[in-house]
Design a protein around this motif. Structure first.
Motif, PDB file in Angstrom:
ATOM      1  N   ILE A  61       0.842  -1.198   0.000  1.00 25.50           N
ATOM      2  CA  ILE A  61       0.000   0.000   0.000  1.00 25.50           C
ATOM      3  C   ILE A  61       0.880   1.251   0.000  1.00 25.50           C
ATOM      4  O   ILE A  61       0.635   2.188  -0.753  1.00 25.50           O
ATOM      5  CB  ILE A  61      -0.964  -0.017   1.204  1.00 25.50           C
ATOM      6  CG1 ILE A  61      -2.040  -1.087   0.985  1.00 25.50           C
ATOM      7  CG2 ILE A  61      -1.585   1.365   1.442  1.00 25.50           C
ATOM      8  CD1 ILE A  61      -2.863  -1.412   2.208  1.00 25.50           C
ATOM      9  N   CYS A  62       1.918   1.247   0.808  1.00 22.13           N
ATOM     10  CA  CYS A  62       2.842   2.383   0.853  1.00 22.13           C
ATOM     11  C   CYS A  62       3.531   2.570  -0.502  1.00 22.13           C
ATOM     12  O   CYS A  62       3.638   3.685  -1.008  1.00 22.13           O
ATOM     13  CB  CYS A  62       3.857   2.187   1.976  1.00 22.13           C
ATOM     14  SG  CYS A  62       4.882   3.636   2.288  1.00 22.13           S
ATOM     15  N   LEU A  63       3.976   1.467  -1.103  1.00 21.69           N
ATOM     16  CA  LEU A  63       4.613   1.531  -2.426  1.00 21.69           C
ATOM     17  C   LEU A  63       3.658   2.123  -3.459  1.00 21.69           C
ATOM     18  O   LEU A  63       4.022   3.044  -4.199  1.00 21.69           O
ATOM     19  CB  LEU A  63       5.029   0.133  -2.891  1.00 21.69           C
ATOM     20  CG  LEU A  63       6.309  -0.437  -2.326  1.00 21.69           C
ATOM     21  CD1 LEU A  63       6.411  -1.929  -2.641  1.00 21.69           C
ATOM     22  CD2 LEU A  63       7.522   0.297  -2.869  1.00 21.69           C
ATOM     23  N   ARG A  64       2.464   1.575  -3.515  1.00 21.11           N
ATOM     24  CA  ARG A  64       1.507   2.015  -4.538  1.00 21.11           C
ATOM     25  C   ARG A  64       1.094   3.467  -4.319  1.00 21.11           C
ATOM     26  O   ARG A  64       1.053   4.239  -5.272  1.00 21.11           O
ATOM     27  CB  ARG A  64       0.280   1.098  -4.551  1.00 21.11           C
ATOM     28  CG  ARG A  64       0.599  -0.345  -4.884  1.00 21.11           C
ATOM     29  CD  ARG A  64       1.080  -0.520  -6.300  1.00 21.11           C
ATOM     30  NE  ARG A  64       1.639  -1.848  -6.518  1.00 21.11           N
ATOM     31  CZ  ARG A  64       1.787  -2.398  -7.700  1.00 21.11           C
ATOM     32  NH1 ARG A  64       1.435  -1.750  -8.802  1.00 21.11           N
ATOM     33  NH2 ARG A  64       2.322  -3.596  -7.817  1.00 21.11           N
ATOM     34  N   CYS A  65       0.791   3.843  -3.080  1.00 24.16           N
ATOM     35  CA  CYS A  65       0.365   5.223  -2.819  1.00 24.16           C
ATOM     36  C   CYS A  65       1.476   6.223  -3.119  1.00 24.16           C
ATOM     37  O   CYS A  65       1.208   7.360  -3.501  1.00 24.16           O
ATOM     38  CB  CYS A  65      -0.119   5.373  -1.384  1.00 24.16           C
ATOM     39  SG  CYS A  65      -1.703   4.553  -1.073  1.00 24.16           S
ATOM     40  N   ILE A  96      11.079   0.189  -1.888  1.00 19.45           N
ATOM     41  CA  ILE A  96      10.494   0.331  -0.559  1.00 19.45           C
ATOM     42  C   ILE A  96      11.128   1.497   0.197  1.00 19.45           C
ATOM     43  O   ILE A  96      10.423   2.297   0.823  1.00 19.45           O
ATOM     44  CB  ILE A  96      10.619  -0.995   0.226  1.00 19.45           C
ATOM     45  CG1 ILE A  96       9.741  -2.066  -0.437  1.00 19.45           C
ATOM     46  CG2 ILE A  96      10.245  -0.808   1.690  1.00 19.45           C
ATOM     47  CD1 ILE A  96       9.944  -3.473   0.091  1.00 19.45           C
ATOM     48  N   SER A  97      12.443   1.641   0.111  1.00 20.37           N
ATOM     49  CA  SER A  97      13.113   2.722   0.850  1.00 20.37           C
ATOM     50  C   SER A  97      12.625   4.094   0.378  1.00 20.37           C
ATOM     51  O   SER A  97      12.412   4.994   1.193  1.00 20.37           O
ATOM     52  CB  SER A  97      14.632   2.611   0.716  1.00 20.37           C
ATOM     53  OG  SER A  97      15.019   2.717  -0.635  1.00 20.37           O
ATOM     54  N   LEU A 147       6.345   8.490   2.292  1.00 26.48           N
ATOM     55  CA  LEU A 147       5.088   8.316   3.011  1.00 26.48           C
ATOM     56  C   LEU A 147       5.222   7.733   4.411  1.00 26.48           C
ATOM     57  O   LEU A 147       4.238   7.615   5.129  1.00 26.48           O
ATOM     58  CB  LEU A 147       4.143   7.415   2.201  1.00 26.48           C
ATOM     59  CG  LEU A 147       3.424   8.074   1.038  1.00 26.48           C
ATOM     60  CD1 LEU A 147       2.657   7.041   0.214  1.00 26.48           C
ATOM     61  CD2 LEU A 147       2.479   9.152   1.510  1.00 26.48           C
ATOM     62  N   GLY A 148       6.426   7.334   4.788  1.00 25.18           N
ATOM     63  CA  GLY A 148       6.612   6.663   6.070  1.00 25.18           C
ATOM     64  C   GLY A 148       6.602   7.601   7.264  1.00 25.18           C
ATOM     65  O   GLY A 148       6.648   8.827   7.130  1.00 25.18           O
TER      66      GLY A 148
END
Length: 160
Positions: free
Chosen positions: A71-75, A81-82, A88-89
Motif C-alpha cells: 500500500i505504501c509503495l503504490r500510494c 520500498i526505501s 510516506l513513512g
C-alpha cells in the motif's frame, strides 16, 4: 473491502513504539497503515493506491511481501520500498498523519487517544506535493495534483 481514511496530527517520539501501539489495537486480518499526510493528495489518491495494492496481490505482481508495505509503495507511486517509506513513512517529530484502515472496527477513539483528529491534513498542499513528487507546472496545467498521482500509480502497473 471496507476502507476508512482518517486525518490526524501527532507527535511521533519513536516510530517503533508507535507501530507497536497500532499493532496492539488491531485484530487479525485488519490493516491500519499510517502515512505521512503531507505526501497525500486526497482520498482518491489513497483509495486508488490501496486498490492497486490489492490487485497487485491478486495478480501476483506485488512488489512487497506485506500488504501494508505494498500500500505504501503504490500510494507513493514508487517501486523501491526505501523511497516509498522516505515519502510516506513515519518519522520522529510532529507529523500530519493519514490513517488508512482496511476491514477494521471503528478505531477512531483509540487513534484519537494517540493523536489529535484533524481531517484538514488530508487536504492537498499543492506546493508541498510538487516538491515531494517532482511535479512540474506543465503537468499541473493538464491535471490536478491528485489525478497526477493516480496516473503515476496506474503507470506502475503498465511499467511492470
Amino acid at each position: 473491502m471496507d476502507l476508512q481514511i482518517l486525518g490526524f496530527r501527532g507527535e511521533i517520539s519513536s516510530v517503533g513504539e508507535t507501530l507497536n501501539q497500532i499493532n496492539s489495537i488491531k485484530k487479525d486480518g485488519e490493516i491500519i497503515q499510517l502515512l505521512n499526510a503531507d505526501a497525500v493528495a486526497g482520498p482518491r489518491h489513497i483509495e486508488h493506491g490501496v486498490n492497486q495494492a490489492f490487485l497487485a496481490f491478486e495478480r501476483k505482481e506485488n512488489l512487497a511481501n506485506d500488504l501494508s508495505v505494498e500500500i505504501c509503495l503504490r500510494c507513493s507511486a514508487q517501486r523501491q520500498i526505501s523511497r516509498a517509506f522516505n515519502l510516506l513513512g513515519l518519522k520522529e517529530g510532529h507529523m500530519n498523519l493519514c490513517a488508512v484502515l482496511i476491514d477494521c472496527d471503528d478505531y477512531t477513539y483509540e487513534l484519537s487517544e494517540m493523536f489529535t483528529s484533524d481531517e484538514s491534513v488530508l487536504n492537498p498542499d499543492v506546493d508541498k506535493l510538487k516538491e515531494i513528487y517532482a511535479i512540474d507546472d506543465e503537468e499541473l496545467e493538464i491535471m490536478d495534483v491528485e489525478d497526477i498521482l493516480i496516473d503515476r500509480i496506474s503507470k506502475l502497473v503498465v511499467d511492470y
